[in-house]
Motif scaffolding. Structure first.
Motif, PDB file in Angstrom:
ATOM      1  N   ALA A  51      35.173  48.778  -7.824  1.00 25.51           N
ATOM      2  CA  ALA A  51      33.785  48.537  -8.465  1.00 25.51           C
ATOM      3  C   ALA A  51      33.777  46.804  -8.778  1.00 25.51           C
ATOM      4  O   ALA A  51      32.576  46.472  -8.271  1.00 25.51           O
ATOM      5  CB  ALA A  51      34.066  49.187  -9.839  1.00 25.51           C
ATOM      6  N   PHE A  54      33.538  45.278  -5.270  1.00 25.34           N
ATOM      7  CA  PHE A  54      32.471  45.282  -4.234  1.00 25.34           C
ATOM      8  C   PHE A  54      31.150  44.310  -4.820  1.00 25.34           C
ATOM      9  O   PHE A  54      30.618  43.694  -3.786  1.00 25.34           O
ATOM     10  CB  PHE A  54      31.822  46.732  -4.787  1.00 25.34           C
ATOM     11  CG  PHE A  54      32.299  47.689  -3.677  1.00 25.34           C
ATOM     12  CD1 PHE A  54      32.516  47.646  -2.467  1.00 25.34           C
ATOM     13  CD2 PHE A  54      32.338  49.145  -4.312  1.00 25.34           C
ATOM     14  CE1 PHE A  54      33.027  48.646  -1.793  1.00 25.34           C
ATOM     15  CE2 PHE A  54      32.814  50.124  -3.724  1.00 25.34           C
ATOM     16  CZ  PHE A  54      33.202  49.706  -2.593  1.00 25.34           C
ATOM     17  N   ASP A  58      29.570  41.279  -2.335  1.00 27.11           N
ATOM     18  CA  ASP A  58      28.151  41.317  -2.206  1.00 27.11           C
ATOM     19  C   ASP A  58      27.568  39.859  -2.717  1.00 27.11           C
ATOM     20  O   ASP A  58      26.927  39.131  -1.750  1.00 27.11           O
ATOM     21  CB  ASP A  58      27.504  42.204  -3.021  1.00 27.11           C
ATOM     22  CG  ASP A  58      27.777  43.626  -2.568  1.00 27.11           C
ATOM     23  OD1 ASP A  58      27.909  43.817  -1.493  1.00 27.11           O
ATOM     24  OD2 ASP A  58      27.679  44.575  -3.649  1.00 27.11           O
ATOM     25  N   THR A 144      26.900  57.243  -2.857  1.00 30.43           N
ATOM     26  CA  THR A 144      27.663  55.845  -3.128  1.00 30.43           C
ATOM     27  C   THR A 144      28.254  55.978  -4.323  1.00 30.43           C
ATOM     28  O   THR A 144      29.395  55.617  -4.512  1.00 30.43           O
ATOM     29  CB  THR A 144      26.728  54.573  -2.963  1.00 30.43           C
ATOM     30  OG1 THR A 144      27.593  53.567  -2.859  1.00 30.43           O
ATOM     31  CG2 THR A 144      25.674  54.374  -4.228  1.00 30.43           C
ATOM     32  N   HIS A 148      31.673  56.526  -2.324  1.00 30.80           N
ATOM     33  CA  HIS A 148      31.223  55.244  -1.934  1.00 30.80           C
ATOM     34  C   HIS A 148      30.938  55.387  -0.396  1.00 30.80           C
ATOM     35  O   HIS A 148      31.503  54.621   0.412  1.00 30.80           O
ATOM     36  CB  HIS A 148      32.722  54.538  -2.005  1.00 30.80           C
ATOM     37  CG  HIS A 148      33.199  54.140  -3.346  1.00 30.80           C
ATOM     38  ND1 HIS A 148      32.527  53.645  -4.398  1.00 30.80           N
ATOM     39  CD2 HIS A 148      34.384  54.566  -3.971  1.00 30.80           C
ATOM     40  CE1 HIS A 148      33.243  53.404  -5.122  1.00 30.80           C
ATOM     41  NE2 HIS A 148      34.280  54.178  -5.092  1.00 30.80           N
ATOM     42  N   PHE A 176      22.860  47.307  -0.941  1.00 30.21           N
ATOM     43  CA  PHE A 176      24.209  47.768  -1.437  1.00 30.21           C
ATOM     44  C   PHE A 176      24.344  46.794  -2.543  1.00 30.21           C
ATOM     45  O   PHE A 176      25.420  47.148  -3.622  1.00 30.21           O
ATOM     46  CB  PHE A 176      25.088  48.033  -0.277  1.00 30.21           C
ATOM     47  CG  PHE A 176      24.986  49.081   0.110  1.00 30.21           C
ATOM     48  CD1 PHE A 176      25.044  50.583  -0.424  1.00 30.21           C
ATOM     49  CD2 PHE A 176      24.423  49.262   1.514  1.00 30.21           C
ATOM     50  CE1 PHE A 176      25.010  51.597   0.089  1.00 30.21           C
ATOM     51  CE2 PHE A 176      24.563  50.603   2.137  1.00 30.21           C
ATOM     52  CZ  PHE A 176      24.653  51.857   1.356  1.00 30.21           C
ATOM     53  N   ASN A 180      25.668  48.293  -5.904  1.00 32.89           N
ATOM     54  CA  ASN A 180      27.175  47.993  -6.547  1.00 32.89           C
ATOM     55  C   ASN A 180      26.980  47.589  -7.703  1.00 32.89           C
ATOM     56  O   ASN A 180      27.840  47.792  -8.647  1.00 32.89           O
ATOM     57  CB  ASN A 180      27.992  47.357  -5.390  1.00 32.89           C
ATOM     58  CG  ASN A 180      28.381  47.836  -4.369  1.00 32.89           C
ATOM     59  OD1 ASN A 180      28.497  49.021  -4.288  1.00 32.89           O
ATOM     60  ND2 ASN A 180      28.285  47.153  -3.070  1.00 32.89           N
ATOM     61  N   LYS A 183      26.171  50.580 -10.127  1.00 32.93           N
ATOM     62  CA  LYS A 183      27.494  51.625 -10.243  1.00 32.93           C
ATOM     63  C   LYS A 183      28.620  51.133 -10.844  1.00 32.93           C
ATOM     64  O   LYS A 183      29.508  51.824 -11.073  1.00 32.93           O
ATOM     65  CB  LYS A 183      27.505  52.316  -8.831  1.00 32.93           C
ATOM     66  CG  LYS A 183      28.284  51.334  -7.683  1.00 32.93           C
ATOM     67  CD  LYS A 183      28.543  52.242  -6.657  1.00 32.93           C
ATOM     68  CE  LYS A 183      29.487  51.799  -5.564  1.00 32.93           C
ATOM     69  NZ  LYS A 183      29.711  52.418  -4.438  1.00 32.93           N
ATOM     70  N   ALA A 184      28.711  49.794 -10.841  1.00 36.70           N
ATOM     71  CA  ALA A 184      30.060  49.172 -11.269  1.00 36.70           C
ATOM     72  C   ALA A 184      30.560  49.737 -12.731  1.00 36.70           C
ATOM     73  O   ALA A 184      31.489  50.159 -13.127  1.00 36.70           O
ATOM     74  CB  ALA A 184      29.884  47.648 -11.640  1.00 36.70           C
TER      75      ALA A 184
END
Length: 252
Positions: A51, A54, A58, A144, A148, A176, A180, A183-184
């Protein structure tokens, strides 16, 4: 989880591979590197480890995928679905059978790639569709969050548009990046990483710059047609991995 040399080396290799895919294709194929992580940790621990990594990937990737590589019209159509999909994906993970989600996504992806090969494997440009974009963003957000594996739904929408390789990768990267970031927190709440997992994540941060840079160098060398064929090939690999995880989950 013990922080043994084998654990560190295997995890570092998996993270490096994910970074490489980020640099080469803008993201969406993280599941390619996850089998390595699964050798030394369970899926929930891997999710908590990845998490924050990512986000680092990014942010570093934005050095290469600048605003000039973003397809803003497509992002405007895709992002609302992504945001909703991540919320739904969190509920799916907590309440429903995510193995079934993986199997369905795998089958849809294989059908999409099969139709592309049946048509001759050529890029045939199709017009944008707000409904397809919403469905792609929503499905990508769910998958995702759950596995993932948000790359296939996004690719199914973007590849037929015939974008240049830079626009395709840059748009995927920003998509993404947003996903990301969103969703972290849910993943950290699910996994609650502490101690050795956080230490391992800090070590794996060292893989980010070189992994993303090497992937970007590959992207620069690929021709347009090679880029698209590589994406379709990766979709097959991703679909097979999803099938393996989904069906294997029922057998185990």
């Amino acid at each position: 989880m013990e922080l043994t040399p084998v654990t560190v080396l295997v995890t570092f290799a998996g993270v490096f591979l994910i970074c490489f895919m980020k640099g080469a294709f803008g993201g969406g194929f993280a599941i390619i590197g996850i089998p390595l992580l699964s050798l030394v940790m369970d899926p929930i621990t891997a999710g908590g480890l990845l998490a924050p990594l990512f986000i680092a990937m990014d942010l570093f990737g934005l050095r290469y995928w600048k605003p000039s590589t973003w397809s803003r019209p497509d992002l405007q159509l895709l992002l609302p679905g992504l945001i909703s999909g991540i919320g739904i994906g969190y509920l799916v993970f907590r309440l429903l059978d995510h193995r079934a989600v993986a199997i369905v996504m795998a089958v849809i992806t294989l059908v999409f790639v099969g139709l592309w090969f049946r048509s001759g494997g050529e890029i045939r440009v199709q017009p944008r569709s707000s409904r397809k974009a919403l469905a792609a963003g929503l499905t990508s957000g769910i998958t995702t969050m759950v596995a993932h594996s948000g790359g296939p739904p996004l690719a199914i929408y973007l590849l037929p548009l015939g974008l240049s390789k830079q626009l395709y990768a840059g748009t995927t990267s920003l998509f993404f990046t947003v996903g990301n970031l969103l969703k972290a927190l849910p993943w950290l709440l699910l996994a609650k990483p502490t101690g050795n997992v956080l230490s391992l994540a800090a070590i794996c941060l060292l893989a980010v710059p070189s992994g993303v840079w090497l992937g970007w160098r590959l992207h620069e060398r690929l021709e347009q047609r090679q880029m698209y064929r590589a994406c379709y090939a990766l979709l097959v690999v991703t679909a097979v991995k999803l099938l393996w995880d989904g069906i294997g989950g029922y057998i185990a």
